[in-house]
Design a protein around this motif. Sequence first.
Motif, short mmCIF file in Angstrom:
data_model
loop_
_atom_site.label_atom_id
_atom_site.label_comp_id
_atom_site.label_asym_id
_atom_site.label_seq_id
_atom_site.Cartn_x
_atom_site.Cartn_y
_atom_site.Cartn_z
N SER A 2 -0.51 -69.62 -4.51
CA SER A 2 0.61 -68.69 -4.53
C SER A 2 1.34 -68.70 -3.18
N ASN A 3 2.57 -68.25 -3.22
CA ASN A 3 3.37 -68.23 -2.00
C ASN A 3 2.92 -67.11 -1.08
N PRO A 4 3.02 -67.33 0.22
CA PRO A 4 2.64 -66.27 1.15
C PRO A 4 3.57 -65.06 1.04
N ILE A 5 2.98 -63.88 1.17
CA ILE A 5 3.75 -62.63 1.13
C ILE A 5 3.95 -62.17 2.57
N ARG A 6 5.16 -61.82 2.89
CA ARG A 6 5.45 -61.41 4.27
C ARG A 6 6.02 -60.00 4.29
N LEU A 7 5.27 -59.10 4.92
CA LEU A 7 5.66 -57.69 4.94
C LEU A 7 5.68 -57.15 6.36
N VAL A 8 6.48 -56.10 6.52
CA VAL A 8 6.44 -55.34 7.76
C VAL A 8 6.12 -53.91 7.34
N ILE A 9 5.28 -53.22 8.12
CA ILE A 9 5.02 -51.81 7.80
C ILE A 9 5.43 -50.94 8.98
N PHE A 10 6.14 -49.87 8.64
CA PHE A 10 6.57 -48.90 9.64
C PHE A 10 5.92 -47.56 9.33
N GLY A 11 5.85 -46.75 10.35
CA GLY A 11 5.34 -45.40 10.16
C GLY A 11 5.11 -44.80 11.53
N ARG A 12 5.32 -43.50 11.62
CA ARG A 12 5.05 -42.84 12.89
C ARG A 12 3.58 -43.02 13.25
N GLN A 13 3.29 -42.89 14.52
CA GLN A 13 1.91 -42.92 14.97
C GLN A 13 1.15 -41.82 14.23
N GLY A 14 0.00 -42.17 13.68
CA GLY A 14 -0.77 -41.17 12.95
C GLY A 14 -0.39 -41.08 11.48
N ALA A 15 0.48 -41.95 11.01
CA ALA A 15 0.91 -41.89 9.60
C ALA A 15 -0.14 -42.49 8.66
N GLY A 16 -1.12 -43.18 9.23
CA GLY A 16 -2.17 -43.76 8.39
C GLY A 16 -1.94 -45.24 8.08
N LYS A 17 -1.13 -45.87 8.92
CA LYS A 17 -0.82 -47.28 8.71
C LYS A 17 -2.06 -48.16 8.75
N GLY A 18 -2.94 -47.86 9.71
CA GLY A 18 -4.15 -48.69 9.87
C GLY A 18 -4.97 -48.73 8.59
N THR A 19 -5.25 -47.55 8.04
CA THR A 19 -6.04 -47.45 6.81
C THR A 19 -5.35 -48.17 5.66
N GLN A 20 -4.07 -47.95 5.51
CA GLN A 20 -3.36 -48.55 4.38
C GLN A 20 -3.19 -50.06 4.55
N CYS A 21 -3.14 -50.51 5.79
CA CYS A 21 -3.05 -51.97 6.01
C CYS A 21 -4.32 -52.66 5.53
#
Length: 188
Positions: A2-21
Motif C-alpha cells: 500500500s502507499n505510504p500515508i503522510r499526516l501532520v497532527i496539531f494540537g495544543r500542548q496537553g491535547a493528548g497528541k502523544g496518546t493518539q499518535c
Amino acid sequence: MSNPIRLVIFGRQGAGKGTQCVRLVERFGLAHISTGDMLRAAVAAETELGLRAKAVMDAGNLVGDEIMNGIVRERLAEDDANTAGFVLDGFPRTSAQAEALVQILGDRTLHGAVNLDVPIAEVTERMMARGREDDTPEAIARRLELYESETRPVLDWFDARDLLVTVDGLGTEAEITERLFAAVDARL
Ligand code: ADP
C-alpha cells in the motif's frame, strides 16, 4: 504494497497528541515523528543540540527554525518514513517551518493535517496536573501563547489548502481515537 500515508497532527500542548499518535501508528503502521521527543532525546543524551535546546524548551520557547528544519529533513529521509509513511507531530509550528516542509516533501503529497482541538482552559488544567519538570506555570503560558501566535497561522495555511480536519479532543480516549480514525479514513 500500500502507499505510504503522510499526516501532520496539531494540537495544543496537553491535547493528548502523544496518546493518539500511538493509536494512529498502530492502526496505520506509520512512523511517529515527534520533534518534541527527538529534542528530549537529544537533551537526555547531552548532544550539542540537546545542550543548546534545553534552556529554550524549559522556558517554553521555540527552538530555531533552521535547526528544526534540518532535524525534520534528515528524519524524513529515513527509510521508514518513505515506506510506511508518517505522522508528523510538533512540526511545522511556524510559517517558516511550513514552507520548509513543502520543500522537504517535494512530490510526496500530504494526506491531511489533523487538529486535535482542546480548549485552552482544559489543556492548562491538564498540564498543571501532569506536573512534568518543564511544566512551570510560566512555561505553560508561554507555550500556549506561542501556539496562538506562531502555530495558528500554520493551521490556517493547511485549512486554505483543504488539508485540515478538526477533531474534537474532549471525551474519552477511545472516543477521540474513533473520531481520529474516521477523520483520517475520510482523507485516504
Ligand atoms: P509540548 O510538550 O509542548 O506538547 P513538544 O513535546 O512537541 O511540545 O515539544 C517540546 C518543546 O520542544 C517545545 O516547547 C519547543 O521548545 C520544542 N519544539 C518541539 N518542536 C518544535 C518545533 N517544530 N519548533 C520549535 N521548537 C520545537
